[in-house]
Structures are given as C-alpha cells and as structure tokens.
Scaffold this motif. Structure first.
Motif, PDB file in Angstrom:
ATOM      1  N   THR A 229      24.787  46.024  41.759  1.00 19.34           N
ATOM      2  CA  THR A 229      24.946  46.122  43.208  1.00 19.34           C
ATOM      3  C   THR A 229      23.629  46.487  43.892  1.00 19.34           C
ATOM      4  O   THR A 229      23.523  46.421  45.113  1.00 19.34           O
ATOM      5  CB  THR A 229      25.961  47.214  43.589  1.00 19.34           C
ATOM      6  OG1 THR A 229      25.466  48.487  43.133  1.00 19.34           O
ATOM      7  CG2 THR A 229      27.314  46.963  42.957  1.00 19.34           C
ATOM      8  N   GLY A 230      22.632  46.910  43.104  1.00 17.62           N
ATOM      9  CA  GLY A 230      21.367  47.309  43.698  1.00 17.62           C
ATOM     10  C   GLY A 230      21.336  48.786  44.080  1.00 17.62           C
ATOM     11  O   GLY A 230      20.375  49.273  44.670  1.00 17.62           O
ATOM     12  N   TRP A 231      22.378  49.518  43.740  1.00 22.62           N
ATOM     13  CA  TRP A 231      22.450  50.933  44.071  1.00 22.62           C
ATOM     14  C   TRP A 231      21.839  51.783  42.966  1.00 22.62           C
ATOM     15  O   TRP A 231      22.134  51.583  41.784  1.00 22.62           O
ATOM     16  CB  TRP A 231      23.912  51.348  44.276  1.00 22.62           C
ATOM     17  CG  TRP A 231      24.093  52.825  44.501  1.00 22.62           C
ATOM     18  CD1 TRP A 231      24.566  53.737  43.599  1.00 22.62           C
ATOM     19  CD2 TRP A 231      23.802  53.554  45.690  1.00 22.62           C
ATOM     20  NE1 TRP A 231      24.594  54.993  44.154  1.00 22.62           N
ATOM     21  CE2 TRP A 231      24.120  54.914  45.436  1.00 22.62           C
ATOM     22  CE3 TRP A 231      23.286  53.195  46.936  1.00 22.62           C
ATOM     23  CZ2 TRP A 231      23.959  55.916  46.404  1.00 22.62           C
ATOM     24  CZ3 TRP A 231      23.124  54.185  47.889  1.00 22.62           C
ATOM     25  CH2 TRP A 231      23.455  55.531  47.627  1.00 22.62           C
ATOM     26  N   LEU A 260      26.246  48.103  50.117  1.00 23.78           N
ATOM     27  CA  LEU A 260      27.123  47.155  49.424  1.00 23.78           C
ATOM     28  C   LEU A 260      27.810  46.183  50.384  1.00 23.78           C
ATOM     29  O   LEU A 260      28.056  45.028  50.031  1.00 23.78           O
ATOM     30  CB  LEU A 260      28.155  47.878  48.558  1.00 23.78           C
ATOM     31  CG  LEU A 260      27.705  48.083  47.106  1.00 23.78           C
ATOM     32  CD1 LEU A 260      26.514  49.022  47.034  1.00 23.78           C
ATOM     33  CD2 LEU A 260      28.845  48.572  46.254  1.00 23.78           C
ATOM     34  N   ILE A 261      28.092  46.661  51.605  1.00 28.17           N
ATOM     35  CA  ILE A 261      28.658  45.728  52.582  1.00 28.17           C
ATOM     36  C   ILE A 261      27.578  44.717  52.967  1.00 28.17           C
ATOM     37  O   ILE A 261      27.818  43.518  53.045  1.00 28.17           O
ATOM     38  CB  ILE A 261      29.220  46.473  53.811  1.00 28.17           C
ATOM     39  CG1 ILE A 261      30.537  47.147  53.434  1.00 28.17           C
ATOM     40  CG2 ILE A 261      29.433  45.511  54.995  1.00 28.17           C
ATOM     41  CD1 ILE A 261      31.165  47.991  54.520  1.00 28.17           C
ATOM     42  N   GLU A 268      33.106  41.954  46.851  1.00 26.40           N
ATOM     43  CA  GLU A 268      33.131  41.366  45.514  1.00 26.40           C
ATOM     44  C   GLU A 268      33.650  42.363  44.484  1.00 26.40           C
ATOM     45  O   GLU A 268      34.421  42.017  43.591  1.00 26.40           O
ATOM     46  CB  GLU A 268      31.726  40.904  45.123  1.00 26.40           C
ATOM     47  CG  GLU A 268      31.753  40.146  43.812  1.00 26.40           C
ATOM     48  CD  GLU A 268      30.421  39.493  43.478  1.00 26.40           C
ATOM     49  OE1 GLU A 268      29.763  38.970  44.410  1.00 26.40           O
ATOM     50  OE2 GLU A 268      30.052  39.501  42.290  1.00 26.40           O
ATOM     51  N   LYS A 269      33.220  43.612  44.642  1.00 29.03           N
ATOM     52  CA  LYS A 269      33.663  44.652  43.713  1.00 29.03           C
ATOM     53  C   LYS A 269      35.172  44.854  43.815  1.00 29.03           C
ATOM     54  O   LYS A 269      35.868  44.968  42.814  1.00 29.03           O
ATOM     55  CB  LYS A 269      32.925  45.952  44.045  1.00 29.03           C
ATOM     56  CG  LYS A 269      33.125  47.078  43.037  1.00 29.03           C
ATOM     57  CD  LYS A 269      32.231  48.268  43.407  1.00 29.03           C
ATOM     58  CE  LYS A 269      32.565  49.484  42.549  1.00 29.03           C
ATOM     59  NZ  LYS A 269      31.755  50.655  42.939  1.00 29.03           N
ATOM     60  N   ARG A 270      35.684  44.859  45.037  1.00 32.78           N
ATOM     61  CA  ARG A 270      37.127  45.042  45.205  1.00 32.78           C
ATOM     62  C   ARG A 270      37.913  43.857  44.624  1.00 32.78           C
ATOM     63  O   ARG A 270      38.935  44.057  43.979  1.00 32.78           O
ATOM     64  CB  ARG A 270      37.460  45.237  46.683  1.00 32.78           C
ATOM     65  CG  ARG A 270      37.075  46.620  47.152  1.00 32.78           C
ATOM     66  CD  ARG A 270      37.806  46.961  48.416  1.00 32.78           C
ATOM     67  NE  ARG A 270      37.607  48.352  48.787  1.00 32.78           N
ATOM     68  CZ  ARG A 270      38.088  48.896  49.891  1.00 32.78           C
ATOM     69  NH1 ARG A 270      38.784  48.156  50.736  1.00 32.78           N
ATOM     70  NH2 ARG A 270      37.883  50.170  50.153  1.00 32.78           N
TER      71      ARG A 270
ATOM     72  N   CYS B 308      42.266  37.778  44.382  1.00 36.13           N
ATOM     73  CA  CYS B 308      40.896  37.996  44.863  1.00 36.13           C
ATOM     74  C   CYS B 308      40.858  38.196  46.362  1.00 36.13           C
ATOM     75  O   CYS B 308      40.127  39.030  46.882  1.00 36.13           O
ATOM     76  CB  CYS B 308      40.022  36.801  44.525  1.00 36.13           C
ATOM     77  SG  CYS B 308      39.153  36.992  42.986  1.00 36.13           S
ATOM     78  N   GLU B 309      41.654  37.408  47.048  1.00 38.75           N
ATOM     79  CA  GLU B 309      41.656  37.476  48.517  1.00 38.75           C
ATOM     80  C   GLU B 309      42.543  38.599  49.039  1.00 38.75           C
ATOM     81  O   GLU B 309      42.706  38.739  50.260  1.00 38.75           O
ATOM     82  CB  GLU B 309      42.116  36.122  49.081  1.00 38.75           C
ATOM     83  CG  GLU B 309      41.089  35.016  48.861  1.00 38.75           C
ATOM     84  CD  GLU B 309      41.661  33.630  49.166  1.00 38.75           C
ATOM     85  OE1 GLU B 309      42.833  33.549  49.594  1.00 38.75           O
ATOM     86  OE2 GLU B 309      40.934  32.639  48.969  1.00 38.75           O
ATOM     87  N   GLY B 310      43.139  39.355  48.142  1.00 40.35           N
ATOM     88  CA  GLY B 310      43.976  40.473  48.562  1.00 40.35           C
ATOM     89  C   GLY B 310      45.319  40.060  49.135  1.00 40.35           C
ATOM     90  O   GLY B 310      45.978  40.828  49.829  1.00 40.35           O
TER      91      GLY B 310
END
Lengths: 330, 330
Positions: A229-231, A260-261, A268-270, B308-310
C-alpha cells in the motif's frame, strides 16, 4: 429470548441509530437457531448498502499492556471530536480469559456511559471462524447504525489477530516499553501486520525507557519489507493516564486513510478482505465436511500416528483418507 | 524416456549410493504417468526406513544475494569435513527466473564435480504443492542414498519459503549488508522463520557495513518472540570469496541440532512437519475438487465480482457456491 422484530423494524431501527434495536439485531446474528440465521442474513442484506463508511481499527496487545484503559481513553478522545465510536471484541478463548477483555466492562466505565460510544462484548462460542463472522456482521450493523469508527479488540495471543487484520483498515499494536519478556506472549507475525505500534504506559518516570523502545521498534520496522500500500508503519508513545499520544495516534490513522484512499488501496484492500473471507469460509466448510465424515473420523487417528512415527508417507496417508471420504459418498 | 527398473533395482541402487539410479528414481517421482506414480510410491515406501538421517537445511535469499556462490563454497566446506551433501531447489517460477537458481549449473561448477556432492535442479512444473512434494520425495531418496546434509534452496520471493520451512530442520536466510532497498523483495514473515541470518559478501571493504547490518538484525531478532524450541536466531557475516564464516555457520547449525535433539524438539518438529504435509495435501485436494466443479467454475467469477463490489455478503456468496457444489454431487 426476546420476541423477534420484522426485517423492516430491524432495518429502520438500525438505520435511524436506535441502539436497542441495533443490540437486538447483533444478538440475532449470534443466534444459532436456523430461523434466526435466515432473518439475520435478510437484515444484513437490507442494510448492506449503508455499510462500509466507518474507519475500521483493529487493536491488539498482550494481557497487561493496557488495552481496555487505552480504548477507554482513546474512545473518549474520539467521541469528543465528535465521532461515533463502536467497540467490538474478538476473543474465542473468553471463557478462560474472562475479564481480560470486555467481559469486565467496568474497565471502560466512562466510555460505556458515553452517548456517542457503543460497546459490545464478544460472543463466547462458535470457534474462531464463527466468532470472527459474528464480529464482522456486528461491524456491518454498527456501520449501518451510523458509527464512524469501529474498534475491534483482540487479545494478541492467538490466531484471532490474523482474522481481525483481515477485517480492518488499520491495525494498531500496543506494546510495553521493556522490550523483553513481555514479548513472549505476542505471536510470531503480529508485529509485521502492524500499521502503528503504540508504546503504552509512557508516564510516571517510564518516559526514557519508552523512548528507547520506540527507537528499537522503529529500527526493527525498517527491516521489514514495506507493504504494497506504500504505508510505512510508525511507532508512537502514549499514556492512558496523561492522555499523551491520543491525538497523534488518531492523526496517524487519518494520514494512513488519506494515503490509501489517494492511491486506491483503501477500496482494493476491502474488496480483497471480502474475497478472502468468502474463500476462508469455503475452505472451512469443505474441511468440516471431510473431517466429520464417519470413516475419516474413524481412521484418522491411526493413520496420523503412522505418519508421526515416519512409517507412512504423508501423501499416502492423505490419499487413504481422501479415498475413504470419496468412496463412501457415492 | 528411460526404461524403468524394478522396485528392487531402484531400492538396492539407492541404498548402495548409486547416483545414476538415484537420479533415475528422482526422475520417476517427477513423472506424471500413473504407472510411474505407483512405482515411485512403492520405491519410496521401500526406502522409507532408511530416511530421516540427514541434516535438512533450507537456504533462501533474494536474487542477487549470492545464493549459488554461497552454496558452492559452503557445500565444499562440508564435503571437506567430509560430509556427503545433496543440493535440491524449489522454484515454482523457474521457467521465468531460469538461471537465477540451479538451472545455471555453471554457478556451482566446483561443487557439481565434487564426488561427495549431488546437485539436482528443480522440477519445472506441478505448481507449488506439486513441486514441493517432488522436492520432499527427492530429499527422502537422497537420505536413503546416504547423503548427510540436504540443502534445499529457494528464491526467497514467494510462498515457497513457507513450504521449505515446513520440510527442513534449519532455516538459513541470506541477506545483503545494506539493509535498505534489497529488502523489498523479501516476503513478509520470512525473517521470523530464520534460525540464522548470514550477511553475504562481507569482503572487499564491505566489512564495516556488514558489521553494522549484523547489529541491526541482531537487535531486530531480539524483538521477535523466541520460538518454542528454545532456539534464539543468530546473525553472522560471511563471504564466498574469502570463505569467511563457513565454519561458524556450520557450527551454529550443529549447535541448533544438538539443542533440539537434547530437548526433544528435533523429532517433534519432524513429526509435526509430516502431519502438516498430510493436512496440506488433504486441503489442496478438497479445494481442487471444489473449484474444478463445473457449476462452481461457471458462477464463481460473477459471484466474486458481487462480493468485491460489496453487493453480496462474503458468507452468502460462499453458501451459494457450496450449495451449487453439493447439489450437483448427489
């Protein structure tokens, strides 16, 4: 048991933030009665479009690190912002460690009476997968009820951290300053999951030790590969007594969210977490059916013993059990 | 293909240390022909009582760390003791990373011509589980042929390390001195699996940097929880050019073995690894059957998209697919 409500009553109650109905809906998801399960799924489907709008935070740490007092103080910091905060817990071993987690609600007596906070103890049965699923569903219901921050607490000594890590946006690991013996309880791999390590109890002359621990953890975290994620995980010191660090911790969480947003990893993570959950459930279900099969159940221990003693190749043992399973299905 | 031998010919050949027959037996285990598979299992069962007597060492590190040159020099250190050494490799991605591992045998040209060493390149097909199983079987055959040290090499960037960790007694992680960018390639969790970190290329004026890295890794390892065997991972510096560190690395491996044999974890770990392998194979086999099912295969992508799309709860999606699977089996 309580009288059941209609789907409409549950849904409207939840969406208007009625806590009593929210609690009853969560209780419904925890029920093992088939009719309740169906009703619970229908309620969840109905509120699904209203979920996903909270910041989901996982908090873990060994017993003694001060999780409850931390959440009590951090929770109040959030409600003063003001943010509506829900606190859930995963503790599959809770019958044993009673009181170490939310069972002993007196540890959060201010937060529990805070009109912007909602605290829900863990369900105490169902195995890790079951408890995790119930917590996941409680999280969705809380989101639908308008809670803006969901804190999911775990005890930090078992498999539950991986499961919690798979349902939150941000993973906070609480640690004590003396980086020695108290680590014994932390399971391997947990430190690498942390987005932030907060060193608790940085007060009463403990400050120097905490600062040293901070540097040690920072150096250690630099040795880990950055996640995709780059974090880069951070380390902070805090105190539930002086409230030191609460603001900084929240700022880190917001910074993480913004990053992340911005780079698209939040959604993507969710999505990824949802998929993993689906596949986890399929895997568990397939294995359950296999291991509950009478022939498999009957011969497994003997075959396992032969593998342990090196008398049988693991792959041949697996084939034997699989044959027993498939033969007796036809 | 070569003419097959009889079980007796394979077995006797292997047990008397005949390399040509050993190689043919390994090739047999890699074959996908049903008749070969049965024959291979019979050969393996026959030699099984003669296996388990080697020290099994897993070696990993990112490309560029110098794995091949390290194994070339370390292998020769061992053959001079003298120890019979077999080198195997797991690299499921080898068609792509050809040459990064044993494909390019010229990197170990001295070891390959050493009468006490046996080098076997990785099978190049079969997926991770398949390749791992073949490597496991090759390891057993090498043990039956009298090899005293088995080195299993992996590329350090994928899942293969976990698999290798599950089949060896000792896990050696090779690292470069500049603990920065080169870590990008190391997968999370690998450092925590290491029983020893060896910092390679400690020569040509690189010594100070290597010593600094050593201290940094030592500090980092102290932050990890000790594993249940009672072993504390160590950090050493080494050089394939000056041969610095080879003796010390071998001493650490022997010290580790003595500790684990003494406290009973050596045998327990191997039994555990055998069981894990059996359960891994069962799990893979169950999932394979599920995902290859026509209805599951047909609807999975659409259902996955909704998750994926919830739009669909993961648990409901899982139930739908499981229902498709079970309904069409009856």
């Amino acid at each position: 048991m309580l009288k059941r409500l209609s789907i409409k009553e549950y849904t409207e109650g939840i969406l208007t933030g009625n806590r009593m109905i929210l609690s009853r809906a969560i209780t419904l998801t925890e029920s093992n009665l088939p009719a309740d399960k169906i009703l619970a799924q229908e309620v969840l489907e109905a509120v699904l479009p209203h979920t996903g709008n909270s910041i989901r935070i996982g908090i873990t740490g060994v017993p003694g690190v001060g999780k409850s007092t931390f959440i009590e103080v951090f929770g109040q910091y959030l409600t003063k912002l003001p943010k509506k905060v829900a606190v859930l817990a995963i503790d599959p071993s809770s019958p044993i460690s009673k009181g170490s987690i939310l069972g002993d609600k007196t540890r959060m007596e201010k937060l529990v009476n805070d009109p912007l906070a909602y605290i829900r103890p863990t369900p105490t049965s169902g195995g890790l997968g079951g408890v995790a699923n119930k917590t996941r569903e409680a999280m969705l219901l809380c989101e639908a009820a308008g809670f803006e921050v969901i804190i999911i607490e775990t005890v930090g000594v078992g498999q539950s951290e991986t499961v919690v890590h798979g349902m939150v946006d941000f993973f906070l690991l609480l640690m004590l300053a003396g980086a020695g013996d108290e680590l014994q309880g932390i399971k391997k791999g947990i430190m690498e999951m942390a987005d932030l390590i907060a060193i608790t109890k940085t007060d009463s002359g403990n400050e120097t030790q905490a600062d040293l621990a901070k540097v040690a953890y920072q150096n250690a975290l630099h040795l880990f590969p950055p996640n995709q994620t780059g974090w880069y995980p951070e380390v902070l010191t805090c105190s539930a007594i002086t409230e030191k660090g609460m603001k900084e911790i929240w700022e880190v969480i917001e910074k993480h969210r913004a990053l992340l947003i911005g780079n698209g990893y939040f959604q993507e993570k969710r999505s990824q977490q949802n998929l993993e959950w689906m596949y986890y459930f399929i895997k568990k279900s397939l294995e359950e059916k296999f291991y509950e099969h009478p022939s498999v159940d009957l011969y497994r221990k003997d075959i396992q013993q032969e593998v342990c003693e090196g008398k049988k190749l693991p792959i041949n043992a697996a084939m034997e059990l699989l044959n027993l399973f498939y033969q007796n299905r036809k």
